[in-house]
Design a protein around this motif. Structure first.
Motif, PDB file in Angstrom:
ATOM      1  N   SER A  30      -0.988  -2.377  -4.472  1.00 13.83           N
ATOM      2  CA  SER A  30      -0.398  -3.210  -5.505  1.00 13.83           C
ATOM      3  C   SER A  30      -0.465  -4.651  -4.997  1.00 13.83           C
ATOM      4  N   GLU A  78       0.840  -1.191   0.000  1.00 15.95           N
ATOM      5  CA  GLU A  78       0.000   0.000   0.000  1.00 15.95           C
ATOM      6  C   GLU A  78       0.873   1.238   0.000  1.00 15.95           C
ATOM      7  N   ALA A 121     -10.026  -1.361 -10.989  1.00 18.50           N
ATOM      8  CA  ALA A 121      -8.616  -1.753 -10.849  1.00 18.50           C
ATOM      9  C   ALA A 121      -7.951  -1.859 -12.226  1.00 18.50           C
ATOM     10  N   SER A 166      -1.182   6.341  -2.716  1.00 16.08           N
ATOM     11  CA  SER A 166      -2.078   6.457  -3.874  1.00 16.08           C
ATOM     12  C   SER A 166      -2.661   5.144  -4.379  1.00 16.08           C
ATOM     13  N   GLU A 167      -2.098   3.990  -3.960  1.00 11.70           N
ATOM     14  CA  GLU A 167      -2.623   2.743  -4.534  1.00 11.70           C
ATOM     15  C   GLU A 167      -2.300   1.508  -3.690  1.00 11.70           C
ATOM     16  N   ILE A 219      -3.591  -3.515  -9.686  1.00  9.49           N
ATOM     17  CA  ILE A 219      -3.371  -2.210  -9.067  1.00  9.49           C
ATOM     18  C   ILE A 219      -4.729  -1.574  -8.777  1.00  9.49           C
ATOM     19  N   LYS A 225      -6.208   1.916  -7.547  1.00 11.60           N
ATOM     20  CA  LYS A 225      -5.896   3.326  -7.237  1.00 11.60           C
ATOM     21  C   LYS A 225      -6.831   3.793  -6.136  1.00 11.60           C
ATOM     22  N   LYS A 226      -6.263   4.511  -5.180  1.00 10.44           N
ATOM     23  CA  LYS A 226      -7.082   4.968  -4.066  1.00 10.44           C
ATOM     24  C   LYS A 226      -7.776   6.275  -4.432  1.00 10.44           C
TER      25      LYS A 226
END
Ligand SMILES: Cc1cc2nc3c(=O)[nH]c(=O)nc-3n(C[C@H](O)[C@H](O)[C@H](O)COP(=O)(O)OP(=O)(O)OC[C@H]3O[C@@H](n4cnc5c(N)ncnc54)[C@H](O)[C@@H]3O)c2cc1C
Length: 264
Positions: free
Chosen positions: A63, A57, A127, A60-61, A156, A158-159
């Motif tokens: 993985s 984490e 995602a 921003s994302e 991935i 993205k938050k």
């Protein structure tokens, strides 16, 4: 029965990709789906030395490596906090804990199975899939792509500020879903992703802005009706096309009601 001649623990993604170009070789994840098949595999390509078994984490994302297990998805606190437990809800019905300790994200997503809870929830999260050769592609595009010999490296997420809920209906505990619905709201847009239709999961966006005025009893019913009318369903051993449409309505309304704190 599946007969494997050799198992090769590859040292790089490139080695995995090159070996995977031969039709007689196969990448192996948890082998839970593969082991039910019949045939001969020359080289089984094992990715377990490539450090793809972690969920990382950043600001921003997330993985998520291809060798992360479904159980890791279920128990990862940060991912479940971000997704309001939608990820946990999507995987917790899949067979049992021992099974989820083995089944991998790579094997679950690469297969793009029509019944897949895993594909459905990650599509709702908008995602991305990282493929060794094709690069990073949105998972909703990947879901429509034909099968090829690429290697799935990671997922991935993205938050972004997210509202999300996941619901599925099963005839009996641990069975495949009859229908699954994941609702999400991000980038100012609502969408429903409907899985187990029984075709590959499909996105139904709120193109008519039915929910843009907020979630209330009327708007949730109206969007549920829209999803029911728009979704393409078919019949199979688990349920008829008409029953699946009914479930699409019910699960969409319930998922929206839980997000909005409305009595369903
Ligand atoms: C009895 C049973 C019940 C199930 N019920 C459900 C359910 O209710 N809901 C649900 O969502 N899923 C369900 N599944 C599917 C399951 O969750 C897994 O998705 C499935 O077993 C594949 O995961 P695996 O790691 O075992 O992959 P494997 O069986 O090892 O591989 C599956 C396929 O993916 C390929 N592959 C694996 N990893 C990669 C990679 N990194 N890159 C490219 N290709 C790759 C393999 O070559 C193979 O073709 C069920 C499976 C079984 C056997």
């Amino acid at each position: 029965m599946l007969t494997i001649k050799e198992i090769r623990k590859v040292q790089s993604l490139e080695e995995a990709y090159e070996l995977n170009q031969k039709k007689t070789n196969r990448i192996i994840g948890g082998m839970l789906w593969l082991k039910m098949q019949t045939g001969n595999v020359n080289i089984a390509i094992d990715l377990s030395n490539l450090k793809l078994d972690t969920i990382e984490e950043t600001d921003s994302e997330f993985s998520i490596g291809a060798m992360v297990t479904l159980r890791d998805l279920e128990t990862n606190a940060a991912l479940n906090e971000y997704t309001h437990n939608a990820v946990r809800e999507a995987v917790r019905h899949i067979v049992g804990v021992q099974f989820r300790n083995l089944a991998t994200v790579g094997g679950s997503i690469f297969g793009r199975y029509g019944f897949s809870d895993v594909l459905t929830v990650f599509m709702a999260l908008d995602a991305y899939v990282e493929l060794h050769h094709a690069g990073i592609v949105p998972i909703s595009e990947f879901a429509k792509m034909p099968y090829d010999n690429d290697v799935l490296v990671r997922i991935i997420v993205k938050k972004t500020p997210l509202a999300c809920a996941y619901l599925s209906h099963r005839q009996t505990k641990t069975d495949f879903p009859v229908l699954a619905v994941a609702i999400s709201h991000h980038h100012g847009k609502w969408q429903a992703v409907v899985g187990a239709t029984p075709h590959r999961a499909a996105v139904i966006a709120d193109e008519n802005n039915i929910l843009s005025g907020g979630l209330n009893t009327e708007s949730t019913k109206k969007f549920a009706q829209y999803v029911k009318e728009t979704v393409k369903t078919d019949s199979n051993i688990r349920g008829s096309a008409a029953y699946r449409k009914h479930l699409a309505y019910v699960l969409t309304k319930r998922a929206l009601s839980s997000i909005g704190g409305i009595d369903a």
